[in-house]
Design a protein around this motif. Structure first.
Motif, PDB file in Angstrom:
ATOM      1  N   ARG A 128       2.698  -1.321  -7.602  1.00  0.00           N
ATOM      2  CA  ARG A 128       1.699  -2.295  -8.047  1.00  0.00           C
ATOM      3  C   ARG A 128       0.462  -1.563  -8.550  1.00  0.00           C
ATOM      4  O   ARG A 128       0.168  -0.476  -8.068  1.00  0.00           O
ATOM      5  CB  ARG A 128       1.279  -3.196  -6.873  1.00  0.00           C
ATOM      6  CG  ARG A 128       2.333  -4.221  -6.481  1.00  0.00           C
ATOM      7  CD  ARG A 128       1.817  -5.066  -5.329  1.00  0.00           C
ATOM      8  NE  ARG A 128       2.850  -5.969  -4.840  1.00  0.00           N
ATOM      9  CZ  ARG A 128       3.020  -7.198  -5.330  1.00  0.00           C
ATOM     10  NH1 ARG A 128       2.229  -7.649  -6.284  1.00  0.00           N
ATOM     11  NH2 ARG A 128       3.987  -7.959  -4.862  1.00  0.00           N
ATOM     12  N   PRO A 129      -0.248  -2.177  -9.492  1.00  0.00           N
ATOM     13  CA  PRO A 129      -1.518  -1.557  -9.879  1.00  0.00           C
ATOM     14  C   PRO A 129      -2.545  -1.715  -8.766  1.00  0.00           C
ATOM     15  O   PRO A 129      -2.378  -2.566  -7.887  1.00  0.00           O
ATOM     16  CB  PRO A 129      -1.929  -2.348 -11.123  1.00  0.00           C
ATOM     17  CG  PRO A 129      -1.227  -3.655 -11.009  1.00  0.00           C
ATOM     18  CD  PRO A 129       0.022  -3.407 -10.220  1.00  0.00           C
ATOM     19  N   GLY A 130      -3.613  -0.918  -8.816  1.00  0.00           N
ATOM     20  CA  GLY A 130      -4.634  -0.993  -7.775  1.00  0.00           C
ATOM     21  C   GLY A 130      -4.300  -0.048  -6.642  1.00  0.00           C
ATOM     22  O   GLY A 130      -3.293   0.651  -6.670  1.00  0.00           O
ATOM     23  N   GLN A 131      -5.166  -0.057  -5.628  1.00  0.00           N
ATOM     24  CA  GLN A 131      -5.015   0.973  -4.601  1.00  0.00           C
ATOM     25  C   GLN A 131      -4.433   0.472  -3.295  1.00  0.00           C
ATOM     26  O   GLN A 131      -4.551   1.112  -2.271  1.00  0.00           O
ATOM     27  CB  GLN A 131      -6.354   1.662  -4.364  1.00  0.00           C
ATOM     28  CG  GLN A 131      -6.720   2.556  -5.530  1.00  0.00           C
ATOM     29  CD  GLN A 131      -8.002   3.268  -5.301  1.00  0.00           C
ATOM     30  OE1 GLN A 131      -8.900   2.732  -4.672  1.00  0.00           O
ATOM     31  NE2 GLN A 131      -8.087   4.488  -5.800  1.00  0.00           N
TER      32      GLN A 131
ATOM     33  N   ILE B  25       8.170   8.773  -7.734  1.00  0.00           N
ATOM     34  CA  ILE B  25       7.614   7.679  -8.547  1.00  0.00           C
ATOM     35  C   ILE B  25       6.109   7.867  -8.700  1.00  0.00           C
ATOM     36  O   ILE B  25       5.564   7.704  -9.787  1.00  0.00           O
ATOM     37  CB  ILE B  25       7.923   6.306  -7.898  1.00  0.00           C
ATOM     38  CG1 ILE B  25       9.418   6.023  -7.977  1.00  0.00           C
ATOM     39  CG2 ILE B  25       7.148   5.200  -8.593  1.00  0.00           C
ATOM     40  CD1 ILE B  25       9.856   4.789  -7.228  1.00  0.00           C
ATOM     41  N   GLU B  26       5.470   8.270  -7.643  1.00  0.00           N
ATOM     42  CA  GLU B  26       4.024   8.477  -7.714  1.00  0.00           C
ATOM     43  C   GLU B  26       3.689   9.546  -8.755  1.00  0.00           C
ATOM     44  O   GLU B  26       2.762   9.386  -9.553  1.00  0.00           O
ATOM     45  CB  GLU B  26       3.473   8.869  -6.335  1.00  0.00           C
ATOM     46  CG  GLU B  26       3.158   7.646  -5.493  1.00  0.00           C
ATOM     47  CD  GLU B  26       2.785   7.982  -4.059  1.00  0.00           C
ATOM     48  OE1 GLU B  26       2.732   9.186  -3.734  1.00  0.00           O
ATOM     49  OE2 GLU B  26       2.573   7.031  -3.291  1.00  0.00           O
ATOM     50  N   ARG B  27       4.500  10.636  -8.725  1.00  0.00           N
ATOM     51  CA  ARG B  27       4.255  11.725  -9.679  1.00  0.00           C
ATOM     52  C   ARG B  27       4.436  11.208 -11.113  1.00  0.00           C
ATOM     53  O   ARG B  27       3.596  11.402 -11.981  1.00  0.00           O
ATOM     54  CB  ARG B  27       5.226  12.869  -9.389  1.00  0.00           C
ATOM     55  CG  ARG B  27       5.001  14.114 -10.221  1.00  0.00           C
ATOM     56  CD  ARG B  27       6.158  15.096 -10.068  1.00  0.00           C
ATOM     57  NE  ARG B  27       7.472  14.455 -10.231  1.00  0.00           N
ATOM     58  CZ  ARG B  27       7.975  14.064 -11.394  1.00  0.00           C
ATOM     59  NH1 ARG B  27       7.290  14.232 -12.510  1.00  0.00           N
ATOM     60  NH2 ARG B  27       9.163  13.513 -11.453  1.00  0.00           N
ATOM     61  N   LEU B  28       5.563  10.484 -11.325  1.00  0.00           N
ATOM     62  CA  LEU B  28       5.871   9.962 -12.654  1.00  0.00           C
ATOM     63  C   LEU B  28       4.774   9.021 -13.148  1.00  0.00           C
ATOM     64  O   LEU B  28       4.341   9.088 -14.298  1.00  0.00           O
ATOM     65  CB  LEU B  28       7.208   9.236 -12.610  1.00  0.00           C
ATOM     66  CG  LEU B  28       7.663   8.574 -13.913  1.00  0.00           C
ATOM     67  CD1 LEU B  28       8.069   9.631 -14.937  1.00  0.00           C
ATOM     68  CD2 LEU B  28       8.818   7.622 -13.667  1.00  0.00           C
TER      69      LEU B  28
ATOM     70  N   GLY C  45      -6.620  15.500  -9.013  1.00  0.00           N
ATOM     71  CA  GLY C  45      -7.842  15.418  -8.215  1.00  0.00           C
ATOM     72  C   GLY C  45      -8.402  14.006  -8.167  1.00  0.00           C
ATOM     73  O   GLY C  45      -9.031  13.629  -7.194  1.00  0.00           O
ATOM     74  N   SER C  46      -8.159  13.198  -9.178  1.00  0.00           N
ATOM     75  CA  SER C  46      -8.670  11.824  -9.086  1.00  0.00           C
ATOM     76  C   SER C  46      -7.612  10.937  -8.411  1.00  0.00           C
ATOM     77  O   SER C  46      -6.435  11.266  -8.366  1.00  0.00           O
ATOM     78  CB  SER C  46      -9.061  11.282 -10.464  1.00  0.00           C
ATOM     79  OG  SER C  46      -8.112  11.630 -11.437  1.00  0.00           O
ATOM     80  N   GLU C  47      -8.090   9.816  -7.925  1.00  0.00           N
ATOM     81  CA  GLU C  47      -7.201   8.991  -7.113  1.00  0.00           C
ATOM     82  C   GLU C  47      -6.239   8.162  -7.952  1.00  0.00           C
ATOM     83  O   GLU C  47      -6.517   7.870  -9.107  1.00  0.00           O
ATOM     84  CB  GLU C  47      -8.042   8.046  -6.248  1.00  0.00           C
ATOM     85  CG  GLU C  47      -8.688   8.743  -5.070  1.00  0.00           C
ATOM     86  CD  GLU C  47      -9.244   7.736  -4.089  1.00  0.00           C
ATOM     87  OE1 GLU C  47      -8.643   6.650  -3.932  1.00  0.00           O
ATOM     88  OE2 GLU C  47     -10.278   8.049  -3.486  1.00  0.00           O
ATOM     89  N   ASP C  48      -5.139   7.760  -7.340  1.00  0.00           N
ATOM     90  CA  ASP C  48      -4.184   6.880  -7.996  1.00  0.00           C
ATOM     91  C   ASP C  48      -4.844   5.537  -8.287  1.00  0.00           C
ATOM     92  O   ASP C  48      -5.636   5.050  -7.477  1.00  0.00           O
ATOM     93  CB  ASP C  48      -2.991   6.597  -7.058  1.00  0.00           C
ATOM     94  CG  ASP C  48      -2.144   7.835  -6.856  1.00  0.00           C
ATOM     95  OD1 ASP C  48      -2.392   8.829  -7.546  1.00  0.00           O
ATOM     96  OD2 ASP C  48      -1.239   7.781  -5.987  1.00  0.00           O
TER      97      ASP C  48
END
Lengths: 235, 403
Positions: free
Chosen positions: B63-66, B240-243, B253-256
């Motif tokens: 999902r988008p967002g944190q 998936i996070e990497r992709l 360095g910046s957040e997802d």
């Protein structure tokens, strides 16, 4: 254990300079101030004296419920003071029967079960216990009262349950502290006649504390206590 | 010999009904409370775990967002997901079985005079597999319907019930805003989620239909996917996070600005919570065990006077100290056993009743039962025995005179 049953001249119970002191040095109370006493098999002894004269203390020591402070108590030639607690318990179990001043029956427990109590510790089967207890209750004239608890019995009946409990083991010595204390004259006479019969027919040795002269008169021998000492001893 | 002792103990217990039942009551309350609490707690934990399993345990959501961080998160500022993200995940990551991009909106569904506010979700056929959600009636979307964005829909059972009542919905036309679409299937009922949401309150349409005819844009709100049997959910998640970082051009360095939600994680969070609750309940129960213990203690100590005299009598008529103690010990053990068994029966009964009432499964925990039993038994024995030991060590004459 060294016993000397064969010698009839040897006393069953012998006190040598027995003292019993309560409390510590300054506040010490000499309940017994050095007593010499011999009781033979088959004796019927009454102990008399004013209250505080040492009668009950003497009875407690006789019954191995208490130990002399000094002096020696020989039971059958056996030094009681040297026995362990357990050995004293066995002595009480096999040779002594007690009738306490306050009866000391178990509450909420039927007359029959109260009488059975000493037999439980003698490892006697339930059936035999019942038979003997019924016999003892009959002996004291309480047939038909087996199921009643102490609170359902009169003082005299409770006293007789206590006597039955003392007699059920067929002891060598019966120790009775005021056995007629709470009874009317007629009941007292009945109990005393019962004790006389037991003494005469079974050779039961009886030591009884009383302060009533007409009760003491049933005994063959009367010992009078005063201030922790024997004042008189005679027939 | 031991049988004889037990018989005598039972006689003694019967003789002192009030004292015995008060002692037993303490044990019963302690044991029953612990068993009830722990059994219900265990049942609730099991319930939550199986609820989550129904969501699909090897499911991941992108999902988008944190995600869970902070109230509202930063969702509003995060760019939405793209349908190509779903394709990329399907093509580039191994261990992924089915990928279902979804987009949702709340709107009215209308059939005849009935209308019902529901969630309309655009997705593809992989959704049924990922959510582990079979159809009760009808069929899934065809490839042609999916690629053409046909006006067809599949109803969740709540929507079906609200719009059609008992009628057969298949082939009927319902209206979703301006779109009129044909009902081609009905989903099985999934019931409430653990969070209390009605999962069956949904209408599924092909994703393309949703994008073109309802939302009017390409954005998708979530990608559901399921991990192949034998692949680690955790590993797939990291890939998936990497992709996604790559595709969304996030600087190192910046957040997802998206998150991958792992159901396994949710499972452990929730079971952790219920476990904590169970522990709390158990603590409460332990207090009642303690209170029960204090009750036993009081009764035993209060009866010490009477018992001291009794011990005096027994000693005077020739019982040895040891024999008196054995008798009291047997009595205490018998009493504690009786109380413990009654407590177990009572506790299990209450737990069975409570679990029916709360709709949680009944889970028997032998360890806790044993602990509660042993504890109150130990208290009963301890406080039945120690006053007796003190009394039995007295001179018989002192014990007799005890007031």
């Amino acid at each position: 254990m060294k016993t000397n049953r064969a010698n009839p001249l040897r006393p069953l119970i012998e006190f040598k300079q027995v003292t019993r002191v309560y409390g510590s040095k300054q506040a010490a109370v000499w309940a017994l101030a050095g007593i010499d006493l011999q009781i033979y098999r088959g004796d019927f002894v009454a102990i008399m004296g004013p209250s505080g004269s040492g009668k009950s203390t003497c009875m407690n020591i006789l019954g191995c419920l208490d130990r002399p402070t000094t002096g020696s108590y020989l039971f059958h030639g056996l030094e009681v003071g040297a026995l362990s607690r357990d050995q004293q318990a066995l002595l009480r179990r096999h040779y002594l029967g007690f009738v306490f001043q306050g009866f000391n029956l178990l509450n909420r427990t039927s007359a029959l079960e109260n009488v059975e109590l000493p037999l439980i510790y003698r490892r006697i089967s339930a059936k035999e216990r019942r038979r003997r207890s019924q016999w003892a209750l009959e002996l004291v004239g309480l047939r038909g009262w087996e199921r009643h608890t102490p609170s359902e019995l009169s003082g005299g009946q409770q006293q007789r349950v206590a006597i039955a409990r003392a007699m059920v083991t067929n002891p060598l010595v019966l120790l009775a502290d005021e056995p007629t204390g709470n009874l009317d004259t007629a009941r007292s006479q009945q109990i005393m006649e019962l004790l006389c019969t037991l003494n005469r027919e079974r050779g039961l040795t009886i030591v009884m504390v009383t302060h009533e002269p007409d009760i003491a008169a049933y005994a063959q021998r009367i010992i009078r206590f005063r201030d922790g000492l024997i004042e008189a001893d005679g027939h | 010999m031991i049988w004889e002792a037990i018989l005598l103990a039972l006689r003694e217990i019967r003789r002192n009904v009030l004292r015995s039942s008060l002692t037993i009551l303490g044990i019963v309350i302690g044991v029953a409370a612990v068993i009830t609490m722990v059994t219900l707690g265990k049942g609730a934990t099991l319930q939550v775990t199986s609820d989550i399993a129904k969501l699909g345990s090897n499911m991941l959501q992108v999902r988008p967002g944190q995600g869970f961080r902070g109230p509202g998160g930063t969702r509003s500022t995060s760019p939405p997901l793209d349908p190509k993200d779903a394709e990329a995940i399907a093509n580039e990551i191994s261990g992924v079985v089915a990928v279902a991009p979804t987009a949702s909106q709340n709107l009215q569904a209308i059939f005849g005079n009935e209308n019902w506010s529901t969630t309309v979700t655009g997705t593809n056929n992989a959704y049924f597999q990922v959510r582990n959600w079979p159809l009760k009636a009808g069929r899934k979307f065809t490839d042609a319907e999916l690629s053409a964005g046909a006006s067809v829909c599949i109803l969740g059972s709540t929507v079906c019930q609200e719009l059609f009542g008992g009628q057969d919905p298949l082939g009927a036309l319902i209206r979703l805003r301006k779109l009129s679409c044909k009902v081609i299937g009905v989903l099985e009922s999934k019931g409430q989620s653990s969070f209390g949401m009605d999962q069956d309150d949904v209408v599924l349409v092909p994703l393309r239909t949703f994008q073109r005819r309802i939302a009017g844009c390409q954005d998708i709100s979530a990608i559901f996917l399921s991990v192949k049997e034998g692949f680690s959910t955790e590993k797939v998640r990291l890939e998936i996070e990497r992709l996604m970082r790559e595709r969304r051009r996030i600087q190192p360095g910046s957040e997802d600005d998206f998150h991958v939600r792992d159901m396994q994680e949710l499972v452990s969070t929730l079971t952790g919570t219920t476990r904590l609750l169970t522990a709390l309940l158990a603590a409460v129960a332990a207090v009642s065990l303690l209170v029960g213990g204090v009750g036993i203690m009081n009764i035993m100590l209060v009866s010490a006077t009477e018992r001291t005299r009794e011990i005096g009598i027994r000693l005077a008529i020739g019982a040895r100290e040891r024999e008196v103690l054995i008798q009291f010990l047997v009595e205490a053990v018998v009493l504690s056993l009786l109380g413990g068994l009654a407590g177990i029966a009572f506790g299990l009964g209450t737990a069975a009743f409570g679990s029916r009432l709360l709709h949680v499964p009944f889970v028997f925990d032998p360890a806790i039962t044993l602990i509660a039993f042993l504890f109150s038994g130990a208290v009963g024995i301890l406080f039945g025995f120690f006053p007796a030991r003190r009394a039995a060590s007295l001179n018989p004459i002192d014990a007799l005179r005890h007031e």
